[in-house]
Motif scaffolding. Structure first.
Motif, PDB file in Angstrom:
ATOM      1  N   PRO A  14     -40.505 -32.846 -39.808  1.00  0.00           N
ATOM      2  CA  PRO A  14     -39.995 -31.915 -38.785  1.00  0.00           C
ATOM      3  C   PRO A  14     -40.186 -30.443 -39.136  1.00  0.00           C
ATOM      4  O   PRO A  14     -40.345 -29.618 -38.248  1.00  0.00           O
ATOM      5  CB  PRO A  14     -38.502 -32.252 -38.704  1.00  0.00           C
ATOM      6  CG  PRO A  14     -38.348 -33.575 -39.332  1.00  0.00           C
ATOM      7  CD  PRO A  14     -39.488 -33.801 -40.237  1.00  0.00           C
ATOM      8  N   GLN A  15     -40.173 -30.134 -40.434  1.00  0.00           N
ATOM      9  CA  GLN A  15     -40.290 -28.709 -40.786  1.00  0.00           C
ATOM     10  C   GLN A  15     -41.661 -28.132 -40.400  1.00  0.00           C
ATOM     11  O   GLN A  15     -41.774 -26.933 -40.164  1.00  0.00           O
ATOM     12  CB  GLN A  15     -39.992 -28.466 -42.259  1.00  0.00           C
ATOM     13  CG  GLN A  15     -41.031 -28.976 -43.226  1.00  0.00           C
ATOM     14  CD  GLN A  15     -40.608 -28.700 -44.664  1.00  0.00           C
ATOM     15  OE1 GLN A  15     -39.423 -28.603 -44.962  1.00  0.00           O
ATOM     16  NE2 GLN A  15     -41.574 -28.600 -45.551  1.00  0.00           N
ATOM     17  N   ASN A  16     -42.676 -28.993 -40.302  1.00  0.00           N
ATOM     18  CA  ASN A  16     -43.982 -28.500 -39.873  1.00  0.00           C
ATOM     19  C   ASN A  16     -43.962 -28.097 -38.401  1.00  0.00           C
ATOM     20  O   ASN A  16     -44.534 -27.078 -38.017  1.00  0.00           O
ATOM     21  CB  ASN A  16     -45.066 -29.555 -40.110  1.00  0.00           C
ATOM     22  CG  ASN A  16     -45.339 -29.756 -41.581  1.00  0.00           C
ATOM     23  OD1 ASN A  16     -45.084 -28.871 -42.386  1.00  0.00           O
ATOM     24  ND2 ASN A  16     -45.839 -30.928 -41.940  1.00  0.00           N
ATOM     25  N   TYR A  17     -43.298 -28.915 -37.585  1.00  0.00           N
ATOM     26  CA  TYR A  17     -43.170 -28.581 -36.154  1.00  0.00           C
ATOM     27  C   TYR A  17     -42.405 -27.267 -36.008  1.00  0.00           C
ATOM     28  O   TYR A  17     -42.777 -26.389 -35.244  1.00  0.00           O
ATOM     29  CB  TYR A  17     -42.428 -29.699 -35.402  1.00  0.00           C
ATOM     30  CG  TYR A  17     -43.201 -30.995 -35.343  1.00  0.00           C
ATOM     31  CD1 TYR A  17     -44.164 -31.200 -34.356  1.00  0.00           C
ATOM     32  CD2 TYR A  17     -42.984 -32.011 -36.269  1.00  0.00           C
ATOM     33  CE1 TYR A  17     -44.876 -32.385 -34.295  1.00  0.00           C
ATOM     34  CE2 TYR A  17     -43.702 -33.193 -36.227  1.00  0.00           C
ATOM     35  CZ  TYR A  17     -44.646 -33.384 -35.239  1.00  0.00           C
ATOM     36  OH  TYR A  17     -45.353 -34.548 -35.180  1.00  0.00           O
ATOM     37  N   LEU A  18     -41.332 -27.188 -36.786  1.00  0.00           N
ATOM     38  CA  LEU A  18     -40.490 -25.996 -36.725  1.00  0.00           C
ATOM     39  C   LEU A  18     -41.299 -24.761 -37.147  1.00  0.00           C
ATOM     40  O   LEU A  18     -41.218 -23.697 -36.511  1.00  0.00           O
ATOM     41  CB  LEU A  18     -39.278 -26.184 -37.656  1.00  0.00           C
ATOM     42  CG  LEU A  18     -38.217 -25.096 -37.590  1.00  0.00           C
ATOM     43  CD1 LEU A  18     -37.480 -25.144 -36.259  1.00  0.00           C
ATOM     44  CD2 LEU A  18     -37.221 -25.247 -38.736  1.00  0.00           C
ATOM     45  N   ALA A  19     -42.103 -24.929 -38.208  1.00  0.00           N
ATOM     46  CA  ALA A  19     -42.895 -23.800 -38.717  1.00  0.00           C
ATOM     47  C   ALA A  19     -43.857 -23.295 -37.649  1.00  0.00           C
ATOM     48  O   ALA A  19     -44.018 -22.084 -37.469  1.00  0.00           O
ATOM     49  CB  ALA A  19     -43.666 -24.234 -39.966  1.00  0.00           C
ATOM     50  N   ILE A  20     -44.482 -24.232 -36.938  1.00  0.00           N
ATOM     51  CA  ILE A  20     -45.453 -23.823 -35.915  1.00  0.00           C
ATOM     52  C   ILE A  20     -44.750 -23.076 -34.777  1.00  0.00           C
ATOM     53  O   ILE A  20     -45.165 -21.977 -34.387  1.00  0.00           O
ATOM     54  CB  ILE A  20     -46.201 -25.049 -35.353  1.00  0.00           C
ATOM     55  CG1 ILE A  20     -47.087 -25.644 -36.442  1.00  0.00           C
ATOM     56  CG2 ILE A  20     -47.051 -24.655 -34.143  1.00  0.00           C
ATOM     57  CD1 ILE A  20     -47.571 -27.025 -36.128  1.00  0.00           C
ATOM     58  N   PHE A  21     -43.675 -23.657 -34.276  1.00  0.00           N
ATOM     59  CA  PHE A  21     -42.981 -23.031 -33.146  1.00  0.00           C
ATOM     60  C   PHE A  21     -42.380 -21.683 -33.556  1.00  0.00           C
ATOM     61  O   PHE A  21     -42.494 -20.704 -32.826  1.00  0.00           O
ATOM     62  CB  PHE A  21     -41.905 -23.981 -32.589  1.00  0.00           C
ATOM     63  CG  PHE A  21     -42.478 -24.975 -31.617  1.00  0.00           C
ATOM     64  CD1 PHE A  21     -42.449 -24.743 -30.257  1.00  0.00           C
ATOM     65  CD2 PHE A  21     -43.101 -26.136 -32.065  1.00  0.00           C
ATOM     66  CE1 PHE A  21     -43.007 -25.643 -29.356  1.00  0.00           C
ATOM     67  CE2 PHE A  21     -43.659 -27.049 -31.177  1.00  0.00           C
ATOM     68  CZ  PHE A  21     -43.610 -26.807 -29.816  1.00  0.00           C
ATOM     69  N   LEU A  22     -41.789 -21.663 -34.738  1.00  0.00           N
ATOM     70  CA  LEU A  22     -41.190 -20.417 -35.227  1.00  0.00           C
ATOM     71  C   LEU A  22     -42.287 -19.362 -35.458  1.00  0.00           C
ATOM     72  O   LEU A  22     -42.141 -18.201 -35.075  1.00  0.00           O
ATOM     73  CB  LEU A  22     -40.448 -20.698 -36.534  1.00  0.00           C
ATOM     74  CG  LEU A  22     -39.348 -19.728 -36.929  1.00  0.00           C
ATOM     75  CD1 LEU A  22     -38.228 -19.748 -35.904  1.00  0.00           C
ATOM     76  CD2 LEU A  22     -38.800 -20.069 -38.308  1.00  0.00           C
ATOM     77  N   GLY A  23     -43.392 -19.810 -36.065  1.00  0.00           N
ATOM     78  CA  GLY A  23     -44.504 -18.902 -36.348  1.00  0.00           C
ATOM     79  C   GLY A  23     -45.068 -18.299 -35.076  1.00  0.00           C
ATOM     80  O   GLY A  23     -45.254 -17.080 -34.981  1.00  0.00           O
ATOM     81  N   VAL A  24     -45.316 -19.144 -34.074  1.00  0.00           N
ATOM     82  CA  VAL A  24     -45.888 -18.642 -32.817  1.00  0.00           C
ATOM     83  C   VAL A  24     -44.897 -17.669 -32.152  1.00  0.00           C
ATOM     84  O   VAL A  24     -45.279 -16.593 -31.690  1.00  0.00           O
ATOM     85  CB  VAL A  24     -46.250 -19.810 -31.869  1.00  0.00           C
ATOM     86  CG1 VAL A  24     -46.633 -19.286 -30.488  1.00  0.00           C
ATOM     87  CG2 VAL A  24     -47.401 -20.633 -32.446  1.00  0.00           C
ATOM     88  N   GLY A  25     -43.605 -18.044 -32.161  1.00  0.00           N
ATOM     89  CA  GLY A  25     -42.581 -17.180 -31.555  1.00  0.00           C
ATOM     90  C   GLY A  25     -42.519 -15.826 -32.241  1.00  0.00           C
ATOM     91  O   GLY A  25     -42.544 -14.782 -31.587  1.00  0.00           O
TER      92      GLY A  25
END
Lengths: 487, 196
Positions: free
Chosen positions: A5-16
């Protein structure tokens, strides 16, 4: 490995975060990635890289928000979006322009990611044949990308590159272990750390420069308006978006060109191919589509030379190269052999980043459209505090904070003398690789320089270097003649 | 204490635009500086600060070889920059012909905005000074307390006077970063000599 899950979070957080940073005038994607880098040391390499790639991609799209709403591109790559985006905002069609910018960016980003996945493995397998002389030839060619990021003056760009090469020699020599320019300081013996140099060059000069500006003068920010993008308008622009994406991919794969030229080229092609070219520049929605697909098409493709050859194509990929190294990963063909799990994780993640961009962009467009109103008087001091914490965290060394501040002063003087910082950083990263491969080759050949011409690969890259230099010189001479002619 | 406004001119009288001549002088100065620094590097710093082992068989393998090549290149580039500036300055213009490198209105405005004024110099100097003070105070008060103290000063230097916002934001940011680095990333942040 990716499904954590932390990879999904990293992508969404990074893009945001990337969209947020890109939407602030004066903040660039490079600055965003540089500031985020210290926060990623403690993450898994895949998570860290995806977070940074997310910021990169988000920032490129985010730059279009202020380009459309306040005629100030958040990032240089969004400069072309101003041409039609701002006139649309003036007509009360800001929402429509931002919608087109988002969809064009997402499609282009997807095409670019796909090209990376399809092209990376064959190039990497070819690059497995490279030894030190071949890498030396490749890095020699890569150093010519300095010309692409030199801005107005090629000479000043090369001077910046030279300063970067000299700065990279500080510390212990990699072959004999001799100290170079260490001045008997234990801190300097370890060499200059990449992150303090990076943050010092890219963030501190902007903070200092902002002190000199009159604050409180807020730009007019247009409202989104009632009009939204219709499906028919998107369909009408699809051809332009695909063409822009392909232009972006080709330009992105060539080191040293970057997003802004891709956007302008895509825009020119769209205008040339349009049935009503006279509407371009006056609020033509296809103009926004062309510019945004051009600059976002570059994102995935710039990772091709980075991942397959270990050569950064621009400043952000140079920072990403540093991020890989911090996690003990060496981009290049060996990465495809030893760490294929990381490669696959990155591939899956970057495909997901297009979806993240779509979701975040779609649901928070109204929020991001207000970023232009955020006062810099709070933002820049906060960034400075972030720089200090982040720089210290690299190695738990106060000396790194000092390096950052000194580099910041140097960067500010470079700004005053119009010396671009990007060539400094690229040379600072490529310098040790260049020297190391040169000396290892000479060790192999017992000092005989003929080793640099021993294979066809060497000849190809050295030939490309000569061709590249010749083209750069020609372009400069032509530019000067045109300046004289026009005056 | 009142800081001068950024737009305040450097001296008395109306501000003069940065001319092409000014740009050329700047380039000449830069070129001369580059030549001087790298000649110093070539003849003083490299012999003094790079230890070359006696066992080296080939010159190209010496630790001093690469810095020397780069220094020579930089001296060459500095010379080109100076020559280029001189050549452009001395190029004769025909009667009635415009200066070859005359700038456009937009460039003139941009140049004006970059013009160093007294206010700008003082504010930027103060900003740079505060940054180094920030670094110095971390040794004494630690990173968290120094950040809480220094951030409002930086905000103030950016012409912001909303004190009720400045302090809570500084405290919030300093402690959020402390929490991330010290508690999540488990880094030992500098506590300062006063609290150690």
């Amino acid at each position: 490995m990716f499904s954590h899950p932390q990879n999904y979070l990293a992508i969404f957080l990074g893009v945001g975060i990337g969209i947020f940073i890109g939407a602030i005038p004066g903040f660039t994607g490079a600055m965003g990635v540089a500031l985020a880098l210290p926060f990623t040391f403690y993450l898994h390499p895949i998570t860290a890289i995806l977070f940074l790639v997310g910021i990169y991609k988000g920032a490129i799209y985010g730059g279009s928000i202020t380009a459309i709403l306040i005629k100030t591109p958040g990032t240089p790559a969004a400069a072309c979006t101003v041409l039609d985006g701002y006139p649309m905002a003036k007509k009360g069609q800001a929402g429509k322009a931002l919608g087109m910018a988002l969809y064009a960016s997402v499609v282009a980003d997807f095409v670019s990611n796909l090209s990376l996945i399809l092209l990376a493995a064959p190039i990497a397998s070819f690059a497995l044949r490279f030894g030190p002389p071949e890498f030396f030839a490749l890095i020699t060619f890569s150093l010519t990308i300095i010309a692409g990021v030199s801005g107005k003056s090629l000479i000043k760009g090369i001077i910046a590159g030279g300063l970067g090469l000299i700065a990279a020699t500080i510390g212990l020599d990699s072959v004999y272990g001799s100290t170079r320019f260490a001045f008997e300081s234990v801190n300097l013996m370890g060499g200059l750390n990449f992150i303090p140099v990076l943050i010092g060059l890219f963030a501190i000069p902007e903070i200092l420069n902002e002190f000199g500006k009159r604050q409180g003068v807020r730009p007019k920010v247009f409202d989104l308006g009632q009009q939204r993008l219709r499906l028919s308008e998107f369909k009408r622009s699809l051809k332009t978006i695909i063409r822009g994406s392909i232009i972006g991919v080709i330009i992105g794969a060539i080191p040293g060109i970057g997003g802004a030229p891709a956007a302008f080229l895509s825009y020119n092609e769209a205008k040339r191919g349009s049935k009503h070219p006279d509407t371009f520049g006056q609020g033509e929605i296809e103009g926004v589509a062309a510019a945004e697909s051009g600059n976002n098409g570059v994102c995935g493709a710039t990772l091709i030379p980075l991942l397959t050859l270990g050569v950064p194509g621009d400043v952000i990929t140079a920072i990403l190269l540093g991020a890989f190294m911090i996690h003990d990963l060496k981009p290049g063909p060996i990465l495809f052999q030893k760490n294929i799990d990381v490669i696959y994780g990155i591939f899956v993640g970057i495909m997901l980043s297009s979806i993240a961009m779509l979701i975040i962009g779609k649901f928070s467009i109204r929020l991001f459209s207000r970023i232009g109103k955020v006062p810099v008087s709070f933002l820049f001091p906060a960034v400075l505090v972030l720089c200090v914490y982040g720089t210290y965290a690299v190695d738990n060394k106060m000396f790194d904070i000092l390096v950052m501040l000194v580099m910041g002063l140097i960067g500010y003087f470079m700004l005053l003398f119009e010396i671009p910082p990007a060539p400094f950083l690229i040379a600072f990263i490529l310098g040790p690789m260049f020297e190391d491969n040169m000396r290892r080759s000479l060790l192999l050949s017992k000092g005989d320089p003929v080793i640099f011409f021993r294979t066809a690969i060497c000849w190809v890259f050295l030939g490309l270097t000569v061709l590249s230099i010749w083209l750069i010189v020609q372009r400069n001479l032509r530019g000067r003649k045109e300046t004289r002619g026009s005056s | 204490m009142k800081f001068p406004r950024a737009s305040e001119p450097l001296g008395p009288g109306a501000p003069t635009p940065i001319s092409c001549m000014h740009q050329r002088l700047k380039d000449i100065g830069l070129g001369v500086g580059i030549i001087g620094f790298f000649l110093f590097t070539l003849f003083i710093l490299i012999p003094a600060e790079i230890f070359v082992p006696s066992s080296i068989k080939y010159r190209a393998l010496s630790p001093a070889f690469f810095p020397r090549i780069v220094s020579i290149l930089m001296v060459f580039l500095g010379t080109i920059l100076v020559l280029q500036s001189f050549l452009v300055t001395s190029r004769p213009t025909k009667e009635g012909e415009k200066e070859p490198e005359s700038v456009s209105d937009e460039e003139e405005i941009e140049a004006l905005s970059r013009r160093p004024t007294k206010g700008k110099i003082i504010r930027i100097g103060a900003g740079a000074g505060l940054m180094f003070l920030y670094y110095g105070l971390i040794h004494i008060f630690g990173i968290v307390l120094t950040s809480i103290l220094m951030m409002p000063l930086f905000i103030w230097l950016y012409d912001e006077r909303r004190w009720k916002l400045m302090f809570p934001l500084s405290v919030l940011l300093a402690f959020s970063l402390y929490y991330f680095f010290a508690k999540v990333a488990l880094i030992s942040l500098p506590k300062g000599s006063l609290f150690q």
